[in-house]
Design a protein around this motif. Structure first.
Motif, PDB file in Angstrom:
ATOM      1  N   PHE A   6       0.693  -0.688   0.215  1.00 46.24           N
ATOM      2  CA  PHE A   6      -0.209   0.139  -0.421  1.00 46.24           C
ATOM      3  C   PHE A   6       1.126   1.152  -0.403  1.00 46.24           C
ATOM      4  O   PHE A   6       2.012   0.817   0.532  1.00 46.24           O
ATOM      5  N   THR A   7       0.096   2.205  -0.605  1.00 41.21           N
ATOM      6  CA  THR A   7       0.652   3.638  -0.584  1.00 41.21           C
ATOM      7  C   THR A   7       0.349   4.529   0.437  1.00 41.21           C
ATOM      8  O   THR A   7      -0.469   3.779   1.091  1.00 41.21           O
ATOM      9  N   PRO A   8       1.064   5.352   1.279  1.00 42.67           N
ATOM     10  CA  PRO A   8       0.639   5.890   2.500  1.00 42.67           C
ATOM     11  C   PRO A   8      -1.436   6.580   2.407  1.00 42.67           C
ATOM     12  O   PRO A   8      -1.658   5.781   2.817  1.00 42.67           O
ATOM     13  N   GLU A   9      -1.326   6.713   0.922  1.00 41.08           N
ATOM     14  CA  GLU A   9      -3.559   7.062   0.497  1.00 41.08           C
ATOM     15  C   GLU A   9      -3.648   5.458   0.457  1.00 41.08           C
ATOM     16  O   GLU A   9      -5.108   5.898   1.096  1.00 41.08           O
ATOM     17  N   ASP A  10      -3.158   4.407   0.140  1.00 40.54           N
ATOM     18  CA  ASP A  10      -3.440   2.949  -0.192  1.00 40.54           C
ATOM     19  C   ASP A  10      -4.271   2.852   1.323  1.00 40.54           C
ATOM     20  O   ASP A  10      -5.635   2.556   1.624  1.00 40.54           O
ATOM     21  N   PHE A  73      -3.671  -4.265   9.294  1.00 45.33           N
ATOM     22  CA  PHE A  73      -2.880  -3.913  10.086  1.00 45.33           C
ATOM     23  C   PHE A  73      -1.410  -3.351   9.659  1.00 45.33           C
ATOM     24  O   PHE A  73      -1.252  -2.795   9.666  1.00 45.33           O
ATOM     25  N   GLY A  74      -1.190  -4.704   9.344  1.00 44.88           N
ATOM     26  CA  GLY A  74       0.166  -4.763   9.114  1.00 44.88           C
ATOM     27  C   GLY A  74       0.640  -4.175   7.671  1.00 44.88           C
ATOM     28  O   GLY A  74       1.140  -3.423   7.479  1.00 44.88           O
ATOM     29  N   LEU A  75      -0.031  -4.495   6.537  1.00 46.52           N
ATOM     30  CA  LEU A  75      -0.720  -3.521   5.282  1.00 46.52           C
ATOM     31  C   LEU A  75      -0.104  -2.142   5.307  1.00 46.52           C
ATOM     32  O   LEU A  75       0.560  -1.359   5.046  1.00 46.52           O
ATOM     33  N   VAL A  76      -1.222  -2.041   6.373  1.00 43.81           N
ATOM     34  CA  VAL A  76      -1.401  -0.591   6.557  1.00 43.81           C
ATOM     35  C   VAL A  76      -0.276  -0.283   7.128  1.00 43.81           C
ATOM     36  O   VAL A  76       0.351   1.289   7.217  1.00 43.81           O
ATOM     37  N   THR A  77       0.170  -0.208   8.287  1.00 40.54           N
ATOM     38  CA  THR A  77       1.442   0.243   9.214  1.00 40.54           C
ATOM     39  C   THR A  77       2.817   0.121   8.259  1.00 40.54           C
ATOM     40  O   THR A  77       3.454   0.811   8.484  1.00 40.54           O
ATOM     41  N   LEU A  80       2.024   3.155   5.652  1.00 40.19           N
ATOM     42  CA  LEU A  80       1.562   4.346   6.166  1.00 40.19           C
ATOM     43  C   LEU A  80       2.593   5.505   7.163  1.00 40.19           C
ATOM     44  O   LEU A  80       2.831   4.312   8.279  1.00 40.19           O
ATOM     45  N   PRO A  81       3.717   6.312   6.843  1.00 39.13           N
ATOM     46  CA  PRO A  81       4.368   6.927   7.803  1.00 39.13           C
ATOM     47  C   PRO A  81       3.718   6.898   9.347  1.00 39.13           C
ATOM     48  O   PRO A  81       2.627   7.294   9.258  1.00 39.13           O
ATOM     49  N   ALA A  82       4.798   7.424  10.102  1.00 35.76           N
ATOM     50  CA  ALA A  82       4.104   7.258  11.872  1.00 35.76           C
ATOM     51  C   ALA A  82       3.193   8.898  11.988  1.00 35.76           C
ATOM     52  O   ALA A  82       2.531   8.667  12.989  1.00 35.76           O
ATOM     53  N   HIS A  83       3.562   9.480  10.766  1.00 34.21           N
ATOM     54  CA  HIS A  83       3.083  11.040  11.180  1.00 34.21           C
ATOM     55  C   HIS A  83       1.669  10.908  10.703  1.00 34.21           C
ATOM     56  O   HIS A  83       1.183  12.059  10.998  1.00 34.21           O
ATOM     57  N   LEU A  84       1.029  10.047  10.009  1.00 37.68           N
ATOM     58  CA  LEU A  84      -0.141  10.077  10.139  1.00 37.68           C
ATOM     59  C   LEU A  84      -0.962   8.971  10.139  1.00 37.68           C
ATOM     60  O   LEU A  84      -2.306   8.439  10.095  1.00 37.68           O
ATOM     61  N   TYR A  85      -0.319   8.911  11.919  1.00 32.36           N
ATOM     62  CA  TYR A  85      -1.583   7.467  12.224  1.00 32.36           C
ATOM     63  C   TYR A  85      -2.124   8.197  12.506  1.00 32.36           C
ATOM     64  O   TYR A  85      -3.534   7.704  12.716  1.00 32.36           O
ATOM     65  N   GLU A  86      -2.562   9.067  13.516  1.00 30.96           N
ATOM     66  CA  GLU A  86      -3.532   9.912  13.911  1.00 30.96           C
ATOM     67  C   GLU A  86      -4.153  10.727  12.674  1.00 30.96           C
ATOM     68  O   GLU A  86      -5.666  10.146  12.953  1.00 30.96           O
ATOM     69  N   THR A  87      -3.886  10.896  11.818  1.00 34.00           N
ATOM     70  CA  THR A  87      -4.810  11.401  10.865  1.00 34.00           C
ATOM     71  C   THR A  87      -5.907   9.731  10.409  1.00 34.00           C
ATOM     72  O   THR A  87      -6.823  10.435  10.241  1.00 34.00           O
ATOM     73  N   ALA A  88      -5.202   8.605   9.913  1.00 34.76           N
ATOM     74  CA  ALA A  88      -5.890   7.591  10.178  1.00 34.76           C
ATOM     75  C   ALA A  88      -6.673   6.939  10.503  1.00 34.76           C
ATOM     76  O   ALA A  88      -7.954   6.604  10.137  1.00 34.76           O
ATOM     77  N   TYR A  89      -6.898   7.339  11.995  1.00 33.50           N
ATOM     78  CA  TYR A  89      -7.613   7.181  13.368  1.00 33.50           C
ATOM     79  C   TYR A  89      -8.681   7.917  12.686  1.00 33.50           C
ATOM     80  O   TYR A  89      -9.545   7.649  12.912  1.00 33.50           O
ATOM     81  N   ALA A  90      -8.599   9.074  13.163  1.00 28.82           N
ATOM     82  CA  ALA A  90      -9.106  10.374  12.912  1.00 28.82           C
ATOM     83  C   ALA A  90     -10.140   9.967  11.013  1.00 28.82           C
ATOM     84  O   ALA A  90     -11.262  10.340  11.333  1.00 28.82           O
TER      85      ALA A  90
END
Length: 138
Positions: A6-10, A73-77, A80-90
């Protein structure tokens, strides 16, 4: 996505689709919410929205597997860069709030996301409260 990376957007799309599908029912309000976020949020500015369906199919396939949620969750992490974790949660919170109902399965999915992303409970509560406020009706 032959190798299912996955890309970050994916990854963000996968979190939203996973949130919507976590209660095994994808509601129209949730789909519209996902579509609007992909079309308008700056984080998706360079994203090819046609990939959304392919990402969704990967998520659906993973939900059919015994350890599919862990694989998701493995594919997502990984993507996804860590600075976007809260964005993903939001984004997940916005999808959860879109139909005005929260099923137990959705609450569990959010709890697992908090754990996977190591989001502090206080920060998570603020994000959740913001989603609730954005989706209130008169």
């Amino acid at each position: 996505m032959p190798d299912h990376s996955f890309t970050p957007e994916d990854s963000l799309v996968a979190v939203m689709v996973g949130m919507s599908f976590s209660d095994e029912t994808i509601r129209t309000e949730e789909l519209l919410s996902i579509e609007q976020m992909v079309n308008y949020l700056p984080v998706f500015g360079a994203y090819d929205a046609d990939r959304t369906r392919r990402v969704a199919n990967v998520v659906f396939d993973l939900f059919e597997e015994e350890d599919g949620l862990d694989a998701l969750f493995g594919l997502v992490t990984d993507g996804l860069p860590a600075h976007l974790y809260e964005t993903a949660y939001a984004l997940a919170c916005d999808v959860a709030a879109a139909d005005g109902k929260l099923a137990q399965a959705e609450l569990r999915f959010l709890q697992e996301l908090r754990d996977v992303f190591a989001i502090d409970r206080l920060h998570a509560a603020a994000i959740e409260r913001g989603a609730r406020a954005r989706h209130m009706t008169v």
